[in-house]
Design an enzyme around this catalytic site. Sequence first.
Site, PDB file in Angstrom:
ATOM      1  N   CYS A   1      36.738  48.435  20.761  1.00 32.98           N
ATOM      2  CA  CYS A   1      35.839  47.402  20.264  1.00 32.98           C
ATOM      3  C   CYS A   1      36.323  46.965  18.895  1.00 32.98           C
ATOM      4  CB  CYS A   1      34.404  47.914  20.199  1.00 32.98           C
ATOM      5  SG  CYS A   1      34.153  49.372  19.170  1.00 32.98           S
TER       6      CYS A   1
ATOM      7  N   HIS B   1      39.142  57.622  12.707  1.00 34.96           N
ATOM      8  CA  HIS B   1      39.414  56.239  13.129  1.00 34.96           C
ATOM      9  C   HIS B   1      40.067  55.509  11.967  1.00 34.96           C
ATOM     10  CE1 HIS B   1      39.051  52.224  14.504  1.00 34.96           C
ATOM     11  NE2 HIS B   1      37.760  52.020  14.314  1.00 34.96           N
TER      12      HIS B   1
ATOM     13  N   GLN C   1      28.803  45.897  12.195  1.00 34.57           N
ATOM     14  CA  GLN C   1      29.086  46.807  13.295  1.00 34.57           C
ATOM     15  C   GLN C   1      27.992  47.865  13.427  1.00 34.57           C
ATOM     16  OE1 GLN C   1      33.075  48.201  13.849  1.00 34.57           O
ATOM     17  NE2 GLN C   1      33.976  46.462  12.774  1.00 34.57           N
TER      18      GLN C   1
ATOM     19  N   GLY D   1      35.881  44.078  15.398  1.00 40.19           N
ATOM     20  CA  GLY D   1      35.012  43.210  14.630  1.00 40.19           C
ATOM     21  C   GLY D   1      35.040  41.779  15.133  1.00 40.19           C
TER      22      GLY D   1
ATOM     23  N   SER E   1      32.430  57.328  14.098  1.00 40.63           N
ATOM     24  CA  SER E   1      33.811  57.715  13.789  1.00 40.63           C
ATOM     25  C   SER E   1      33.948  58.096  12.326  1.00 40.63           C
ATOM     26  CB  SER E   1      34.759  56.567  14.120  1.00 40.63           C
ATOM     27  OG  SER E   1      34.417  55.411  13.379  1.00 40.63           O
TER      28      SER E   1
ATOM     29  N   CYS F   1      39.727  46.560  14.195  1.00 36.07           N
ATOM     30  CA  CYS F   1      40.047  47.910  14.661  1.00 36.07           C
ATOM     31  C   CYS F   1      41.116  47.925  15.748  1.00 36.07           C
ATOM     32  CB  CYS F   1      38.791  48.609  15.176  1.00 36.07           C
ATOM     33  SG  CYS F   1      37.527  48.851  13.914  1.00 36.07           S
TER      34      CYS F   1
ATOM     35  N   ARG G   1      35.624  69.398  13.490  1.00 38.47           N
ATOM     36  CA  ARG G   1      34.707  70.478  13.132  1.00 38.47           C
ATOM     37  C   ARG G   1      34.831  71.561  14.209  1.00 38.47           C
ATOM     38  NH1 ARG G   1      34.555  66.760   9.771  1.00 38.47           N
ATOM     39  NH2 ARG G   1      32.715  66.146   8.568  1.00 38.47           N
TER      40      ARG G   1
END
Length: 384
Positions: A370, A340, A154, A372, A239, A88, A213
């Site tokens: 953060c 994401h 995760q 992986g 996410s 990420c 939203r």
Amino acid sequence: MNAYIVEAVRTAGGRRAGKLADWHPADMAGEVLNALVDRCGIDPGAIEDVIFGCVSQVGEQSFHIGRNAVLASRLPDSVPAVSIDRQCGSSQQALHFAAQAVMSGTQDVVIAAGVESMSRVPMGTPTSLALNAGLGGPWTERIRRRYGVDGFSQFTGAQLIAEKYGFSREQLDWYALKSHQRAAAATNAGAFRAEIVPLEVNGESHVVDEGIRFDATAESIGSVKLLRDGGVLSAANASQICDGSAGVLVANEHGLKAHGLTPLARIHNLTVTAGDPIVMLEEPIPATRRALKRAGLSIDQIDLYEVNEAFAPIPLAWLQAVDADPDRLNVNGGGIALGHPLGASGAKLTATLVHALRARGKRYGLQTMCEGGGIANVTIIEAI
């Protein structure tokens, strides 16, 4: 030498199978590259390298997505590129590599960028292709024996963090609601206008993040099914799967002078750390502490923070552990509302952070991600 951010842009996020699903990732990324050089007025041939982050480098994102993005752009084919994967944090690491290149004087003008079309190349595709072909997955028997697990997840890491810090489902849902509310308010106020690259969709410009939203309520978020029985995570407090691309043009003093560029920010600190691969997503906490110490700054001196909202427990645990001000965190919403897009998210957060600092007349910004395997990047920037 210093590394300066001259321009930082992103596409609006597209929902899974949404408005950007018909955009090939190389073409989407090419539009970001075009926007970077157009907005700062630099000769495209002056770009010395393009460093591109992407997580699922398979299918339409295979065969060197960074190079293909250059070929799909208006940059000349003399501009080189490289594709990288730090999960990420891929495009945040791309920014670190670009900054290190210009700080060393090896190069003067470099683009760091990222892309992920999660509609066209679904998350986990590289692993599933191998398994479906009867091949092994990424974790060997040696790794399994060392850590006593069958693999790393995760989702498991996020649940473990929620349990460690005592977060309830209600707290996570409340945080998710705030993300949507902040993103909606920022959109309505035009806060993203300076950073978003319009993409044409059915003859119209796509400039609004599709995942927000605008009518979100505590009840609607709380009604979403939990990801597993007995847990506290749901799709609503994690996410959103997202299609998107983002990029940052970086230069040193020589590059600024040679090309008449005006910087938006200076890169103040680059940090990457690694830790527990099982809990995995808690690493932004020690990484932030190290970055602040090396920069000679306290958390109180940081005006705005962008902490990627992979799952709601991550920014909430970060706030608690580093004793940060929640009013400075993800002030325009985060990945829960905005999406994401994996390999693009690092550069995406940079674009939002740079423009938010300048819009508010603030000085220091910190972003962390953060990643992986238990890794985390931290970048501290100083708006100019």
